[in-house]
Design a protein around this motif. Structure first.
Motif, PDB file in Angstrom:
ATOM      1  N   ILE A   1      21.666 -82.333 -61.196  1.00 41.31           N
ATOM      2  CA  ILE A   1      22.475 -82.651 -60.042  1.00 41.31           C
ATOM      3  C   ILE A   1      22.713 -84.151 -59.872  1.00 41.31           C
TER       4      ILE A   1
ATOM      5  N   THR B   1      25.384 -85.639 -57.497  1.00 41.63           N
ATOM      6  CA  THR B   1      25.509 -85.185 -56.134  1.00 41.63           C
ATOM      7  C   THR B   1      24.021 -85.305 -55.341  1.00 41.63           C
ATOM      8  N   ILE B   2      23.007 -85.989 -55.971  1.00 44.29           N
ATOM      9  CA  ILE B   2      21.885 -86.055 -55.115  1.00 44.29           C
ATOM     10  C   ILE B   2      22.132 -86.678 -53.835  1.00 44.29           C
ATOM     11  N   GLN B   3      21.419 -85.930 -53.025  1.00 42.73           N
ATOM     12  CA  GLN B   3      21.411 -86.623 -51.586  1.00 42.73           C
ATOM     13  C   GLN B   3      20.465 -87.497 -51.183  1.00 42.73           C
TER      14      GLN B   3
ATOM     15  N   GLN C   1      17.036 -86.402 -50.804  1.00 47.55           N
ATOM     16  CA  GLN C   1      16.456 -86.205 -52.094  1.00 47.55           C
ATOM     17  C   GLN C   1      16.269 -87.411 -52.938  1.00 47.55           C
TER      18      GLN C   1
ATOM     19  N   PRO D   1      13.621 -71.884 -49.154  1.00 42.17           N
ATOM     20  CA  PRO D   1      14.368 -71.537 -50.383  1.00 42.17           C
ATOM     21  C   PRO D   1      15.717 -72.341 -50.488  1.00 42.17           C
ATOM     22  N   GLY D   2      15.821 -72.583 -51.818  1.00 41.76           N
ATOM     23  CA  GLY D   2      17.059 -73.251 -52.195  1.00 41.76           C
ATOM     24  C   GLY D   2      17.473 -74.584 -51.812  1.00 41.76           C
TER      25      GLY D   2
ATOM     26  N   GLY E   1      16.498 -77.257 -53.020  1.00 41.37           N
ATOM     27  CA  GLY E   1      16.590 -78.375 -54.264  1.00 41.37           C
ATOM     28  C   GLY E   1      15.126 -78.825 -54.435  1.00 41.37           C
TER      29      GLY E   1
ATOM     30  N   THR F   1      12.976 -77.680 -56.551  1.00 40.25           N
ATOM     31  CA  THR F   1      12.728 -77.819 -57.967  1.00 40.25           C
ATOM     32  C   THR F   1      13.614 -78.796 -58.811  1.00 40.25           C
TER      33      THR F   1
ATOM     34  N   GLU G   1       6.556 -74.106 -57.431  1.00 40.42           N
ATOM     35  CA  GLU G   1       6.117 -72.908 -57.062  1.00 40.42           C
ATOM     36  C   GLU G   1       4.388 -73.092 -56.685  1.00 40.42           C
TER      37      GLU G   1
ATOM     38  N   GLN H   1       7.049 -68.232 -49.085  1.00 38.82           N
ATOM     39  CA  GLN H   1       7.348 -67.620 -50.509  1.00 38.82           C
ATOM     40  C   GLN H   1       6.078 -67.402 -51.154  1.00 38.82           C
TER      41      GLN H   1
ATOM     42  N   TYR I   1      20.945 -75.383 -50.250  1.00 41.28           N
ATOM     43  CA  TYR I   1      21.944 -75.860 -51.318  1.00 41.28           C
ATOM     44  C   TYR I   1      22.539 -74.552 -51.955  1.00 41.28           C
TER      45      TYR I   1
ATOM     46  N   ARG J   1      17.799 -65.142 -53.685  1.00 35.60           N
ATOM     47  CA  ARG J   1      18.097 -65.657 -55.137  1.00 35.60           C
ATOM     48  C   ARG J   1      19.875 -66.011 -55.359  1.00 35.60           C
TER      49      ARG J   1
HETATM   50  N1  LIG Z   1      22.400 -82.396 -54.372  1.00 33.83           N
HETATM   51  C1  LIG Z   1      22.677 -81.451 -54.822  1.00 33.83           C
HETATM   52  N2  LIG Z   1      23.919 -81.348 -55.249  1.00 33.83           N
HETATM   53  C2  LIG Z   1      24.191 -80.192 -56.094  1.00 33.83           C
HETATM   54  N3  LIG Z   1      23.462 -79.070 -55.948  1.00 33.83           N
HETATM   55  C3  LIG Z   1      22.140 -79.044 -55.461  1.00 33.83           C
HETATM   56  C4  LIG Z   1      21.622 -80.170 -54.736  1.00 33.83           C
HETATM   57  N4  LIG Z   1      20.511 -79.811 -54.208  1.00 33.83           N
HETATM   58  C5  LIG Z   1      20.301 -78.876 -54.845  1.00 33.83           C
HETATM   59  N5  LIG Z   1      21.305 -78.218 -55.429  1.00 33.83           N
HETATM   60  C6  LIG Z   1      21.344 -76.694 -55.977  1.00 33.83           C
HETATM   61  O1  LIG Z   1      20.806 -75.931 -54.967  1.00 33.83           O
HETATM   62  C7  LIG Z   1      20.034 -75.016 -55.869  1.00 33.83           C
HETATM   63  C8  LIG Z   1      18.615 -74.636 -55.299  1.00 33.83           C
HETATM   64  O2  LIG Z   1      18.117 -75.578 -55.838  1.00 33.83           O
HETATM   65  P1  LIG Z   1      16.466 -75.661 -56.300  1.00 33.83           P
HETATM   66  O3  LIG Z   1      16.264 -74.295 -57.222  1.00 33.83           O
HETATM   67  O4  LIG Z   1      15.804 -76.638 -56.864  1.00 33.83           O
HETATM   68  O5  LIG Z   1      15.735 -75.158 -55.003  1.00 33.83           O
HETATM   69  P2  LIG Z   1      14.435 -74.653 -54.598  1.00 33.83           P
HETATM   70  O6  LIG Z   1      14.000 -75.399 -53.240  1.00 33.83           O
HETATM   71  O7  LIG Z   1      13.227 -74.966 -55.553  1.00 33.83           O
HETATM   72  O8  LIG Z   1      14.402 -73.044 -54.582  1.00 33.83           O
HETATM   73  P3  LIG Z   1      13.281 -72.035 -54.336  1.00 33.83           P
HETATM   74  O9  LIG Z   1      11.929 -72.594 -53.381  1.00 33.83           O
HETATM   75  O10 LIG Z   1      14.050 -70.960 -53.649  1.00 33.83           O
HETATM   76  O11 LIG Z   1      12.974 -71.717 -55.586  1.00 33.83           O
HETATM   77  C9  LIG Z   1      20.356 -75.137 -57.251  1.00 33.83           C
HETATM   78  O12 LIG Z   1      21.421 -74.654 -57.942  1.00 33.83           O
HETATM   79  C10 LIG Z   1      20.419 -76.621 -57.285  1.00 33.83           C
HETATM   80  O13 LIG Z   1      21.115 -77.140 -58.396  1.00 33.83           O
END
Ligand SMILES: Nc1ncnc2c1ncn2[C@@H]1O[C@H](COP(=O)(O)OP(=O)(O)OP(=O)(O)O)[C@@H](O)[C@H]1O
Length: 744
Positions: free
Chosen positions: A201, A204-206, A209, A227-228, A230, A232, A540, A569, A600, A725
């Motif tokens: 990413i 587009t890192i925020q 992040q 969840p989701g 970012g 990971t 995880e 989770q 995201y 998911r």
């Molecule tokens: N800044 C960003 N720009 C674009 N995509 C992003 C950004 N941050 C996260 N994403 C996207 O969001 C999705 C979820 O990210 P990720 O799998 O790292 O989340 P997670 O918190 O580890 O989720 P989970 O706990 O559910 O496994 C991925 O497709 C990731 O690429």
């Protein structure tokens, strides 16, 4: 001319301008590849000059040139893989306005940001590495705190082609020449299809992040969030950042990334190479330890026994046990005296040795202990002479080869297939003891280990010490004689390996051939030694059992850590015990925490459904805000049980027409046999709930949510994972016979 046409023209002009710069970067890389060969040869010659100590005045200049070109050369090597992934090398541009003019009196600056840094012939940067301090404003600038940035631009590239630009304006009134196009890069990135592998990413890192990514290396960095959010992907970018910021320490010492499953490591494996880093070691919990690879899962109750610290007491006692098929008595003549050591003597000697030695390092001490016991029976004549003769006795050596042979921790774990032994060792209630023994009987039937076994093998390996072959020159006449007669000790399976070493019972040679015998498959190869790392990244983390924390702790004794997780989770139930083991692994290292609160991944409509479920059962769950709406509610359908496979096929076909990218059918194991025939085709997979941890798909069909809650460890939390998911579309199918969970 219409307004749209004007906009199109403006966009085309901007793209053309960016293309010109990107072309320049690639041209520089191309030149470098040819030039570096030459410079390398000169560099070699310079090295020779250095050794002669002539002090050539051009040396410093040459060194600088060589280092720069070597860097550019390695960049050019990476170019192929970057192009292969259709991700551009250059992805960002900053237009800056400085308060203080530079040497030429200019206050404006254009700075390009990319996956790696490239300079031109005059050593001027054409692209800044995204991890360099000069790139930080690309991620940190906001309209409230623009940090000198007028406009942040994301370049969308396919290989060497610029195909689009997306701008974010940081000031209310930009200068006239600063054109703004696009709707914002983040939304564009989130809307596109996901595919089967996670992408970086980097464009587009925020801001929030970026703070976690660039946090100092020291101590323990915890990244939490729902969840989701970012977690990971941020953690992986952090690994790339750490390598960049202190390459000697982290590339030399090693970075270990551990995730829940082999599916997870396959899913994330492209991210770091796409950031130019390929030295990181990726492992799932089933293959952290060399020589054993596990993907099979135990039933939840057995996994709970194997993961809990209670099992340590049992293992501590297990390493003190006699080898099941070892001789129970030593009878021989030494210096004309009849010696007889019975089981209680042998037990006493073993206990005494194990007080001071790892079992596999205790051979000499064990001989010594037996010699002393034998002398106690004689007490006649010259003591030292007797002891020497005892040590040199062929009978004693032959006995030792059975009674104190090197022990493979995997072999020892299989002793637990004997329920009587498990009960005798104690520490478990009757049900848990029976479950544990049954699991090793199952292993011996299938020839495969479970993921939870790996931490137990690692624990035993630490207690036993490395398996050291007895030196082959010690094998002599007596051993051969005794091997012929091994049955007198009840030893049935001892044999001489192809390489001349005596091998553990049933173990195959070193050729790693796949054996038809399940026991041989379980013991194939060698258990590796525990490797230490400079940084350990655990994803995880909420799912790690205490025993798994101990296993990672052995690999990170001197490491800094990045730890990623979300308690809602979790599939491990005893969180207090896991927390204790985790604290022990971290020791007193300082902690720093980052919390991610924006989802995201999931469209808001999908996440709302999952959030309703989890807050009902886990009121304090960490619920993030989903940033994207699609206008499509997830479908939630009740179907007849026997029609379920056909309905799954229909739903998959429909979703494939609606989304491009990966579609997953997520169903508990009990459904897999019936669903496998209907789930086929490219980019469609059938997965069980646990294997979806950490993964994502463009669309999902969730089958039988009630059974997920019933069967998967973690219950409703496992269903929460499953329901989070899908990025764009989701269908939930509930077979009629199972009823409807009230929470959905
Ligand atoms: N800044 C960003 N720009 C674009 N995509 C992003 C950004 N941050 C996260 N994403 C996207 O969001 C999705 C979820 O990210 P990720 O799998 O790292 O989340 P997670 O918190 O580890 O989720 P989970 O706990 O559910 O496994 C991925 O497709 C990731 O690429």
């Amino acid at each position: 001319m219409t307004e749209l046409a004007t906009t199109d023209q403006a966009v085309a002009a901007e793209i053309a301008a960016e293309q010109a710069h990107v072309d320049k970067v690639y041209a520089e890389l191309g030149k470098a590849a040819a030039r570096v060969e030459l410079v390398h040869a000169e560099g070699m010659a310079r090295g020779q000059t250095d050794r002669r100590g002539t002090g050539d005045p051009r040396e410093e200049e040459m060194a600088g040139l060589f280092e720069r070109d070597a860097l550019v050369y390695s960049a050019s090597k990476r170019r192929a893989s970057l192009e292969h992934q259709h991700e551009g090398l250059v992805f960002g541009r900053l237009d800056l306005e400085h308060e203080v003019p530079d040497e030429q009196g200019a206050t404006r600056e254009v700075r390009y940001v990319g996956r790696l840094g490239v300079r031109d012939d005059d050593y001027e940067p054409l692209v800044v590495d995204w991890r360099a301090p000069a790139a930080a404003p690309f991620y940190r600038a906001t309209p409230v705190d623009p940090q000198g940035v007028l406009r942040r631009r994301v370049l969308r590239c396919q290989g060497v082609q610029v195909v689009g630009v997306e701008d974010d304006l940081m000031v209310a009134e930009p200068p006239e020449d600063v054109v703004v196009v696009g709707d914002g890069a983040l939304l564009a990135a989130l809307t596109r299809s996901r595919g089967a592998r996670m992408r970086d990413i980097v464009a587009t890192i925020q801001h929030h992040q970026d703070e976690a990514i660039r946090a100092p290396a020291r101590g323990v960095t915890e990244i939490t969030g729902g969840p989701g959010t970012g977690k990971t992907v941020v953690a992986l970018h952090r690994a790339a950042y750490l390598l960049y910021s202190d390459r000697r320490r982290f590339e030399g010492g090693g970075v270990l990334v551990v995730g829940p499953s082999a599916a997870y490591t396959a899913y994330i494996e492209r991210v770091l190479p796409s950031l130019g880093e390929d030295s990181v070691v990726l492992r799932s919990l089933g293959d952290v330890l060399g020589g054993i690879t596990a993907t099979r899962l135990d039933p939840p109750a057995v996994a709970a026994t194997k993961g809990s610290l209670r099992v340590r007491r049992l293992l501590a006692r297990l390493v003190r046990e006699p080898i099941p098929d070892a001789p129970l008595q030593l009878r021989t003549f030494v210096a004309g005296h009849a010696i007889r050591l019975d089981a209680p003597d042998l037990d006493r000697a073993r206990a005494q040795v194990l007080r001071h030695h790892h079992r596999n390092a205790g051979y000499d001490a064990a001989v010594e202990a037996l010699a002393q016991l034998a002398w106690a029976q004689v007490e006649h004549g010259e003591r030292d002479d007797f002891l020497d003769r005892f040590r040199d006795s062929g009978d004693v050596e032959a006995f030792m080869r059975h009674w104190w042979r090197p022990l493979d921790p995997r072999e020892m774990l299989l002793w637990l297939a004997d329920e009587g032994l498990v009960r005798r060792l104690g520490g478990l209630d009757a049900g848990a003891a029976a479950g544990l023994a049954a699991s090793y009987q199952e292993a011996l039937r299938l020839g495969t280990w479970t993921v939870a076994d790996v931490a137990l093998v690692d624990d035993l390996a630490a207690r036993l010490g490395p398996v050291v072959d007895l030196p082959s020159e010690e094998r002599g006449f007596y051993e051969i004689e005794e091997l012929d007669d091994a049955s007198q000790y009840g030893v049935s399976a001892l044999r001489v390996g192809a390489d001349g070493g005596t091998e553990a019972t049933g173990a195959p040679g070193r050729g790693q051939r796949v054996s038809a015998d399940p026991r041989e498959r379980l013991l194939a190869g060698r258990v590796g030694e525990s490797e230490e790392y400079a940084h350990v990244l655990v994803d995880e983390a909420q799912d790690l059992s205490p025993m798994q924390w101990r296993m990672l702790g052995r690999r990170g004794r001197w490491a800094s850590w990045t730890v990623v997780g979300d308690l809602a989770q979790a599939s491990w139930d005893d969180l207090a015990e896991a927390r204790q083991a985790r604290e022990e692994a971290f020791g007193s290292a300082p902690r720093r925490a980052f919390h991610m609160d924006t989802n995201y991944r999931n469209a808001r409509e999908i996440f709302d459904l999952a959030a309703r479920l989890i807050t009902e059962h886990v009121p304090d769950a960490d619920i993030p805000q989903a940033v994207r709406e699609t206008g499509h509610e997830p479908r939630d359908v009740t179907v007849w049980a026997e029609e379920t496979p056909a309905r799954v096929a229909e739903e998959v076909a429909e979703l494939r027409a609606l989304v491009s990218g990966a579609v997953a059918v997520i169903a508990p194991w009990s459904w897999h046999e019936r669903l496998a025939p209907v789930v086929a085709g490219e980019q469609v997979v059938l997965v069980d709930p646990l294997s979806t941890k950490g993964l994502e798909y463009d669309a999902t069909v969730v089958v039988d949510p009630d059974a997920v809650v019933r069967e998967a460890p973690g219950g409703v939390r496992a269903l929460y994972v499953v329901l989070t998911r899908a990025a764009h579309r989701m269908t939930v199918l509930r077979p009629e016979a199972t009823g409807v969970p009230a929470a959905l």
